[in-house]
Design an enzyme around this catalytic site. Structure first.
Site, PDB file in Angstrom:
ATOM      1  CB  CYS A  37      -0.815   0.031   1.041  1.00  0.00           C
ATOM      2  SG  CYS A  37      -1.855  -1.244   1.340  1.00  0.00           S
ATOM      3  CG  HIS A 181      -1.080  -9.321   4.541  1.00  0.00           C
ATOM      4  ND1 HIS A 181      -0.349  -8.983   3.296  1.00  0.00           N
ATOM      5  CD2 HIS A 181       0.028  -9.456   5.212  1.00  0.00           C
ATOM      6  CE1 HIS A 181       0.949  -9.048   3.493  1.00  0.00           C
ATOM      7  NE2 HIS A 181       1.331  -9.338   4.668  1.00  0.00           N
TER       8      HIS A 181
END
Ligand code: ADP
Ligand code: SF4
Length: 700
Positions: A37, A181
């Site tokens: 990200c 995740h």
């Protein structure tokens, strides 16, 4: 930039430059920038494209996007990721793939349906999960996921197939199936903690992996051998038996091991996988991933905050990994592979493991990095981690203070070709970063100094003078015309920060210490210490840990609801509470210090005002800081008098902030030197503005 024909890599590391076959692809080496990200996502696609391109230039064989939400039922607002909801998203995604290709790497896309991790705050769709449960997000959103029906499962499979087809149209070489995740929604089906279904998608491990098998098979079918298929999966949830265990993952690999072209192993949820250096060493994941590669003939990638080439070689040679995965090391140094290949190990900007990069995503702002100030600025400001334009004049520049700001300014100005003099009042270089790196858990932070010191030593045009406190007269006397003042900041002793904006009265007999005192070696006068934290980043917690470790009885008092509350943005907040509590630090939250007496402090609950008293021989004030800007003010006056041409305060001397902000400020000074600045009325960077849909009249 990376020329594979150029000289061979140094012998100990040549194994890292072997090609690896991933389905129909062959990589140029073993360096793999795993999806990460970046806080830019759908809002800043060109910025992201430029950032990924730099990594490709830096020698990564594969460069991936972050997670790309495949459908409006997978909307992790407020986080800003990429989307592939329909064809309207394709131009942005294609731009990123093209940029990665231009840089010379293969482009990977991490398709994600976040399932019960997506609160869908933007789309307002009902989240989808294996069971009726509240969404599993970082926030306590008042949203529940709905147990998916067979129709939902069929829909999800179709959406994923559509996303694979669109990814191929957008030009990607590798598509991910994401079950890791706690973001990839398929993981909730795999995990017995969340999957309580009684149909063929729940119960046994074989049933729980059914959805993963189906989506992998769908993806392979659409990919049709033209693009590679990766599966990213959490191999362990870190939930003490409640979640996915080693046994489960072995069973999954036994059944599905040969399906994807690549396995990407991660550990637990993102906060478990991406630990900071304060809480986990380089290569921490090895113990969870070791041995899994034998269960598949397909290549395996994994991460470990790898910056040491020797450790990377060991991962490959000992059969743990085939590809060296990196998010943070590729952020801190996009040219890591090139530097290893060309034997320039001393020029590697090693990640310090601080997770400031993560804070960009958590605060919905473009990624930043403590070590690499150009991160996130490639498109906006045209900064590059390795290149900076040549000097614009023959000016000589004085940089005062060798903290992160001064070091980075001197280094970058030196690379531009200016003659630079860096002066430091003390004997040691590094300012706050050298001092803080001696505190518990922060040793890796000294890399901010190490990288810059080595770089400066290699620059003949940068002179460094230690034990040289400069006065305004000295500066004028030595005929310096351009001065950057990087003299740092001092912690306040008077309690002023967020809660108290006026000084707090303390009994003259009270022992009040600041972080500067503790870092200089002073210690509380008695065993009972209150650490008052109205700063809320790491330092209050770290100093409580330091003092507790030395045997003091420590109570951390904070107006916030948790110790080190801002570290929610570096994914450390839970680990900090745990470490402090287990160490025996008492944490008093929602409490402000109201008076400091001789032997005790009084506090008040921040909601009710209800008073309390805490026995304390000493108080440590971790509150606000004041810039050390006296010299700067004097130099401004000298400039008015025409004695010097330019002066700027940078870093903490301009406004106290993070180390990352100080490094960035030093870089900005160097980038802007000799530049005609547009003035404050002009936005000082490029950005993308939302394109309007239609004429607008159809909405009224
Ligand atoms: P920043 O984070 O902004 O880089 P630091 O506090 O880390 O700031 O570093 C400031 C450095 O400047 C310290 O090492 C300090 O010793 C040095 N310094 C402060 N005043 C002077 C001065 N007058 N001359 C030279 N060095 C100074
Ligand atoms: Fe590493 Fe910190 Fe940079 Fe993130 S911000 S890449 S953790 S140095």
């Amino acid at each position: 930039m990376a020329d594979p024909e150029a000289s061979a890599p140094p012998a100990p590391y040549d194994v890292l430059f072997e090609p690896v076959a991933i389905g129909p692809l062959v990589t140029r080496n073993r360096f793999f920038q795993v999806p990460h990200c970046n806080g830019m996502g759908y809002r800043d696609p060109s910025a992201q494209a430029a950032m990924r391109k730099v990594k490709a230039e830096g020698g990564w064989a594969v460069v991936c996007t972050e997670q790309v939400e495949i459908h409006p039922t997978s909307d992790i607002t407020p986080f800003i990721e990429l989307r592939i909801w329909d064809d309207e998203d394709l131009p942005s995604l294609a731009r990123i793939a093209a940029a990665i290709h231009e840089g010379g790497a293969l482009a990977g896309i991490e398709l994600a349906h976040n399932g019960m991790n997506a609160p869908n705050l933007y789309s307002r769709e009902i989240p989808l999960g294996p069971h009726h449960l509240p969404v599993a997000t970082f926030g306590y959103h008042p949203v529940q996921a709905r147990m998916m029906t067979k129709q939902d499962i069929a829909d999800l499979r179709r959406w994923h197939r559509n996303a694979v087809a669109r990814s191929m149209t957008a030009g990607y070489d590798l598509v991910y199936v994401y079950a890791g995740h706690s973001f990839g929604g398929i993981e909730y089906f795999l995990s017995p903690r969340f999957n309580q279904r009684t149909d063929e998608y729940g119960g046994s491990t074989r049933n729980r992996m059914r959805l993963l098998r189906e989506i992998l098979e769908d993806t392979l079918e659409v990919a049709d051998g033209r693009v590679a298929v990766a599966c990213r999966i959490s191999v362990e949830e870190g939930l003490a038996g409640a979640g996915i265990s080693r046994g489960h993952i072995e069973e999954i690999l036994g059944e599905l091991g040969e399906l994807p072209d690549l396995w990407d192993f991660v550990r637990g949820s993102w906060d478990v996988d991406s630990t900071t250096s304060r809480f986990g060493p380089e290569g921490e994941q090895e113990k969870y991933v070791a041995g899994l590669k034998k269960l598949t003939s397909k290549p395996v990638v994994g991460v470990g905050r790898f910056t040491s080439p020797d450790l990377m070689v060991r991962q490959v040679k000992s059969g743990v990994l085939d590809l060296i995965g990196a998010a943070r090391p590729s952020i801190a140094d996009p040219f890591l592979p090139e530097k290893i290949r060309t034997g320039r190990l001393e020029t590697i900007r090693e990640c310090i493991g601080c997770n400031v990069c993560v804070s960009g995503d958590f605060t919905m702002s473009p990624i930043r990095c403590t070590q690499n100030p150009s991160m996130g600025e490639e498109f906006r400001r045209g900064w590059h981690p390795e290149r900076i334009r040549a000097r614009g004049s023959g000016s000589r520049i004085l940089v005062i203070g060798s903290g992160p700001a001064g070091l980075e300014a001197a280094r970058a100005l030196g690379v531009r070709g200016y003659d630079v003099v860096l002066t430091e009042a003390g004997r040691d270089l590094g300012g706050r970063v050298a001092r803080e790196a001696r505190l518990p858990g922060l040793a890796s932070w000294v890399r901010v100094l190490d990288y810059r010191q080595q770089a400066i030593e290699a620059l003949p045009n940068v002179e460094v003078y230690r034990e040289s406190r400069m006065s305004a007269d000295d500066i004028v006397g030595f005929e310096f015309q351009h001065v950057a003042v990087a003299t740092g900041a001092t912690w306040r002793r008077d309690g002023v920060a967020r809660w108290h904006t006026q000084p707090l009265l303390a009994d003259p007999g009270a022992d009040v210490l600041t972080p500067d005192d503790l870092m200089a070696g002073r210690r509380p006068r008695g065993p009972r210490v209150v650490v008052y934290d109205d700063d809320h980043y790491y330092l209050g917690g770290v100093l409580a840990e330091l003092l507790r470790g030395e045997g003091f009885e420590v109570e951390l008092v904070t107006p916030a609801a948790q110790a080190s509350a801002w570290t929610v943005n570096t994914m450390e907040v839970d680990k900090i509470q745990r470490r402090l509590l287990l160490a025996g630090v008492a944490i008093r939250t929602s409490a402000a210090l109201t008076a400091v007496g001789d032997g005790q402090v009084t506090v008040a609950n921040v909601y009710t005002g209800q008073p309390g008293e805490v026995a304390a021989d000493s108080v440590v004030m971790v509150t606000a800081r004041l810039p050390e800007d006296e010299l700067f003010q004097q130099l401004l006056a000298r400039k008015e008098q025409g004695q010097i041409t330019s002066v700027r305060a940078i870093g903490d001397a301009w406004a106290p902030g993070t180390i990352a902000a100080a490094v960035w400020s030093g870089r900005r000074y160097a980038e802007e030197f000799d530049t005609e600045l547009p003035g404050g009325d002009v936005v000082p960077f490029r950005r993308e503005v939302t394109q309007l849909h239609g004429s607008g009249s159809e909405n009224r």
